[in-house]
Structure formats: structure tokens, C-alpha cells
Design a protein around this motif. Structure first.
Motif, PDB file in Angstrom:
ATOM      1  N   MET A  34       1.239  -0.995  -0.478  1.00  0.00           N
ATOM      2  CA  MET A  34      -0.162   0.009   0.204  1.00  0.00           C
ATOM      3  C   MET A  34       1.351   0.597  -0.408  1.00  0.00           C
ATOM      4  O   MET A  34       2.028   1.384   0.633  1.00  0.00           O
ATOM      5  N   SER A  35       0.541   2.056  -0.877  1.00  0.00           N
ATOM      6  CA  SER A  35       1.081   3.736  -0.899  1.00  0.00           C
ATOM      7  C   SER A  35       0.104   4.548  -0.834  1.00  0.00           C
ATOM      8  O   SER A  35      -0.872   4.699  -0.664  1.00  0.00           O
ATOM      9  N   TRP A  36       1.623   6.095  -0.761  1.00  0.00           N
ATOM     10  CA  TRP A  36       0.669   7.408  -1.069  1.00  0.00           C
ATOM     11  C   TRP A  36       1.546   8.003  -1.581  1.00  0.00           C
ATOM     12  O   TRP A  36       2.696   8.196  -1.885  1.00  0.00           O
ATOM     13  N   TYR A  37       1.041   8.260  -2.543  1.00  0.00           N
ATOM     14  CA  TYR A  37       0.864   9.426  -3.855  1.00  0.00           C
ATOM     15  C   TYR A  37       0.190  10.741  -3.356  1.00  0.00           C
ATOM     16  O   TYR A  37      -0.480  11.328  -2.224  1.00  0.00           O
ATOM     17  N   ARG A  38       1.635  11.421  -4.111  1.00  0.00           N
ATOM     18  CA  ARG A  38      -0.076  12.951  -3.784  1.00  0.00           C
ATOM     19  C   ARG A  38       0.549  13.588  -5.569  1.00  0.00           C
ATOM     20  O   ARG A  38       1.304  13.649  -6.394  1.00  0.00           O
ATOM     21  N   GLN A  39       0.437  14.173  -5.644  1.00  0.00           N
ATOM     22  CA  GLN A  39       0.026  15.131  -6.681  1.00  0.00           C
ATOM     23  C   GLN A  39      -0.320  16.976  -6.917  1.00  0.00           C
ATOM     24  O   GLN A  39      -1.085  16.832  -6.176  1.00  0.00           O
ATOM     25  N   ALA A  40       0.696  18.090  -6.732  1.00  0.00           N
ATOM     26  CA  ALA A  40       0.527  19.393  -6.491  1.00  0.00           C
ATOM     27  C   ALA A  40       0.088  19.475  -8.054  1.00  0.00           C
ATOM     28  O   ALA A  40       0.139  18.741  -8.885  1.00  0.00           O
ATOM     29  N   TYR A  93      -3.305  13.766  -1.715  1.00  0.00           N
ATOM     30  CA  TYR A  93      -2.583  12.986  -1.570  1.00  0.00           C
ATOM     31  C   TYR A  93      -3.411  11.786  -1.936  1.00  0.00           C
ATOM     32  O   TYR A  93      -4.669  11.493  -1.367  1.00  0.00           O
ATOM     33  N   TYR A  94      -2.823  10.452  -2.692  1.00  0.00           N
ATOM     34  CA  TYR A  94      -4.117   9.552  -2.885  1.00  0.00           C
ATOM     35  C   TYR A  94      -3.076   8.149  -2.062  1.00  0.00           C
ATOM     36  O   TYR A  94      -2.141   7.971  -2.244  1.00  0.00           O
ATOM     37  N   CYS A  95      -4.484   7.123  -1.853  1.00  0.00           N
ATOM     38  CA  CYS A  95      -3.870   6.235  -1.283  1.00  0.00           C
ATOM     39  C   CYS A  95      -3.461   5.114  -2.366  1.00  0.00           C
ATOM     40  O   CYS A  95      -5.046   5.030  -3.280  1.00  0.00           O
ATOM     41  N   ASN A  96      -3.246   4.295  -2.064  1.00  0.00           N
ATOM     42  CA  ASN A  96      -2.636   3.148  -3.123  1.00  0.00           C
ATOM     43  C   ASN A  96      -2.720   1.923  -2.638  1.00  0.00           C
ATOM     44  O   ASN A  96      -2.053   1.656  -1.800  1.00  0.00           O
ATOM     45  N   SER A  97      -3.435   0.628  -2.855  1.00  0.00           N
ATOM     46  CA  SER A  97      -3.413  -0.676  -2.689  1.00  0.00           C
ATOM     47  C   SER A  97      -2.546  -1.630  -4.324  1.00  0.00           C
ATOM     48  O   SER A  97      -3.482  -1.136  -5.338  1.00  0.00           O
TER      49      SER A  97
END
Length: 120
Positions: A34-40, A93-97
Motif C-alpha cells: 500500500m502506498s501514498w502518492y501525491r499530486q501538486a 494525497y492519494y491512497c493506493n493498493s
């Protein structure tokens, strides 16, 4: 059907802290990572932090030492503790699985995102 729901975003001053949560609709034990991504604004989505099913973590250089990723398998939750926030951390911020289903392929799911705004 996998659903990921982020929460915890908001407005914070530079140097402040926030904790993001990601709630999964299924057992997170099924995910390889599982991860956290982000997009500005105006930028590409980037990986912030990842945690594997075995608890191994890794971080982007920009957040290393300030952010901590963790997971609660019993509650099907993943967290991102963010400290010493900077204006450049402002992003959605996005959660990813991710679950590996074959040698060549994986299945990924995304949350809807939560906005973090850090004021100078």
C-alpha cells in the motif's frame, strides 16, 4: 470491490503536522503493498511512501525523516504521519493498493484523494 477512502487532509501552517488515514473496504492483508502518492497542481503524481505486507517501508527523498507510513491490518487502515510540513508538501494525497496477480500483472486501486495545504 475494493474501495479506498482517504481522510485527514486540511490546512496547516509550515512546520505543523497532519495524519492521513486510508480506510479499505476489504482486508488489507490481501495487498502486497500500500502506498501514498501525491499530486501538486501542474505536476505529475509522485510516490511519497510505500509499505509492503511484510511491513517494509520506503520513502521519497523529499519526505524521508519527516513522514511515517504505517498500517493497521486489524482495522484495515493505512496511515501517513506527516511532520515538519513545508509549503512544497501541498498536494492532493492519494491512497493506493497493489496486489500482484501474476508475474506480469498486478491490480491496483486508488482512493479519491485528500487535499493537504501547507501555508508559509
Amino acid at each position: 470491490q475494493v474501495q479506498l477512502v482517504e481522510s485527514g487532509g486540511g490546512l496547516v501552517q509550515s512546520g505543523g503536522s497532519l495524519r492521513l488515514s486510508c480506510a479499505a473496504s476489504v482486508s488489507i492483508n490481501r495487498f502486497d503493498s500500500m502506498s501514498w502518492y501525491r499530486q501538486a497542481p501542474g505536476k505529475k503524481r509522485e510516490l511519497v511512501a510505500r509499505i509492503t505486507s511484510g511491513g517494509i517501508t520506503d520513502y521519497s527523498d523529499s519526505v524521508y525523516g519527516r513522514f511515517t507510513i504505517s498500517r493497521d491490518n486489524g482495522q484495515n487502515l493505512m496511515y501517513l504521519q506527516m511532520r515538519n510540513l513545508k509549503p512544497e508538501d501541498t498536494a492532493v494525497y492519494y491512497c493506493n493498493s497493489k496486489r500482484q496477480v501474476s508475474i506480469e500483472g498486478s491490480v491496483e486501486h486508488w482512493g479519491q484523494g485528500t487535499l493537504v495545504t501547507v501555508s508559509p
